[in-house]
Scaffold this active site. Sequence first.
Site, short mmCIF file in Angstrom:
data_model
loop_
_atom_site.label_atom_id
_atom_site.label_comp_id
_atom_site.label_asym_id
_atom_site.label_seq_id
_atom_site.Cartn_x
_atom_site.Cartn_y
_atom_site.Cartn_z
N HIS A 39 -6.21 -2.00 11.34
CA HIS A 39 -6.33 -2.19 12.68
C HIS A 39 -7.41 -1.23 13.42
CE1 HIS A 39 -4.63 1.79 13.01
NE2 HIS A 39 -3.31 1.40 12.23
N GLN A 96 5.32 7.95 -1.30
CA GLN A 96 5.26 8.53 -0.27
C GLN A 96 6.39 8.21 0.80
OE1 GLN A 96 1.07 7.55 0.80
NE2 GLN A 96 1.92 7.53 2.97
N LYS A 144 -4.17 10.63 14.00
CA LYS A 144 -2.52 10.26 14.26
C LYS A 144 -1.51 10.93 13.47
CE LYS A 144 -0.78 6.21 13.78
NZ LYS A 144 0.49 6.52 12.86
N ASP A 145 -2.05 10.75 12.19
CA ASP A 145 -1.40 11.64 11.10
C ASP A 145 -1.90 13.21 11.09
OD1 ASP A 145 0.40 9.50 9.96
OD2 ASP A 145 -1.51 8.60 9.84
N GLY A 170 -8.06 1.14 14.42
CA GLY A 170 -7.81 2.74 14.00
C GLY A 170 -8.48 2.77 12.69
N HIS A 171 -8.16 2.03 11.53
CA HIS A 171 -8.66 2.09 10.55
C HIS A 171 -10.06 1.66 10.52
CE1 HIS A 171 -4.33 0.71 9.32
NE2 HIS A 171 -4.68 1.97 8.50
N LEU A 192 -2.66 3.45 18.26
CA LEU A 192 -2.76 2.41 16.99
C LEU A 192 -1.85 2.87 15.76
CD1 LEU A 192 -5.99 0.67 17.42
CD2 LEU A 192 -4.01 0.02 18.64
O1 PAF Z 1 -2.32 7.73 6.06
C1 PAF Z 1 -2.26 6.73 5.27
O2 PAF Z 1 -2.23 5.57 5.72
C2 PAF Z 1 -1.57 7.28 3.99
O3 PAF Z 1 -0.78 8.40 3.85
C3 PAF Z 1 -2.79 7.40 2.90
C4 PAF Z 1 -3.44 8.60 3.34
C5 PAF Z 1 -3.52 6.19 2.85
C6 PAF Z 1 -2.16 7.79 1.63
O4 PAF Z 1 -1.45 6.60 1.14
#
Ligand code: PAF
Length: 290
Positions: free
Chosen positions: A42, A69, A157-158, A44-45, A192
């Site tokens: 999106h 994860q 965001k993360d 954001g990316h 987003l």
């Molecule tokens: O933030 C993310 O989308 C994921 O945690 C990442 C950093 C791509 C690792 O899978």
Amino acid sequence: MHSSKRKEMKVVRTISELKSLISGFKKEGKQVGLVPTMGALHAGHMSLVSRARKENDIVAVSVFVNPTQFNNKEDLRTYPRTEEQDCALLEAAGCDVVFVPSVEEIYPEEDTRVFDLGPVAEVMEGKFRPGHFNGVAQIVSKLFSFVEPDKAYFGEKDFQQIAVIRRMVELEGFKLEIVSCPIKREDDGLALSSRNVRLSEEQRKIAPNIYRVLKESCNFASNHTVAETVAMVTEELNKLPQLEVEYYEIVNGLTMQPVENWNDAPYVVGCITVYCGDVRLIDNITYKAL
Ligand code: PAF
């Protein structure tokens, strides 16, 4: 920095193809920026990609839904996968290499590495999603060792994830710069996220309240304690239909440890996770910037 005569974007699926392509670029003295993603791209990316485009000769993007994860099988199963659309967006954004590996390519055998991520990984997401950050460290360390980028780009965001990745970089001795990029929001304030597509029409209307209340809490904070601010945010959001706060913590923005007083740290950030129906949304707000 980038030549106007751009070569077409390469989509590679194996580690050996990726490494040989990147080593070719490095031999030409090119600087490589990496944007790790799980796809379902999106704006954001795309803001990370465009920042990487400005700052590097070569932009590599990984698209991989990393199973290690996910601490919730249903979340992994329902995570949106839109490879064709992702590649089209990346091509249009001037990306040079997209790495789209299979799970078997990345994990031919179980990755049993346990990273000593320390206190930054023990709170908030670390507490509520056991194993999540170890899985992030596993995949990001693999990507860094395949690409050996000069810079790698992550979205704020993360917020906690960035601190965890910095710690992993320190542990593993990677020589690169971690670039943290500001949150992108919808016009109504919703951060987003690839998970937003899972919100129903009604939930989509309710979800922007998360950022509304976070913003309101900045004024509230000027004459209330940290504990009162945490309580206000939690209560205001829990009053609304479909929303349930999992945690709201006001932390030192470098160590991720909760602060008791506004003056406990030079950088203070509020980090929230809210369920909107069964969609888990995260967001954050800065009370004191560095
Ligand atoms: O933030 C993310 O989308 C994921 O945690 C990442 C950093 C791509 C690792 O899978």
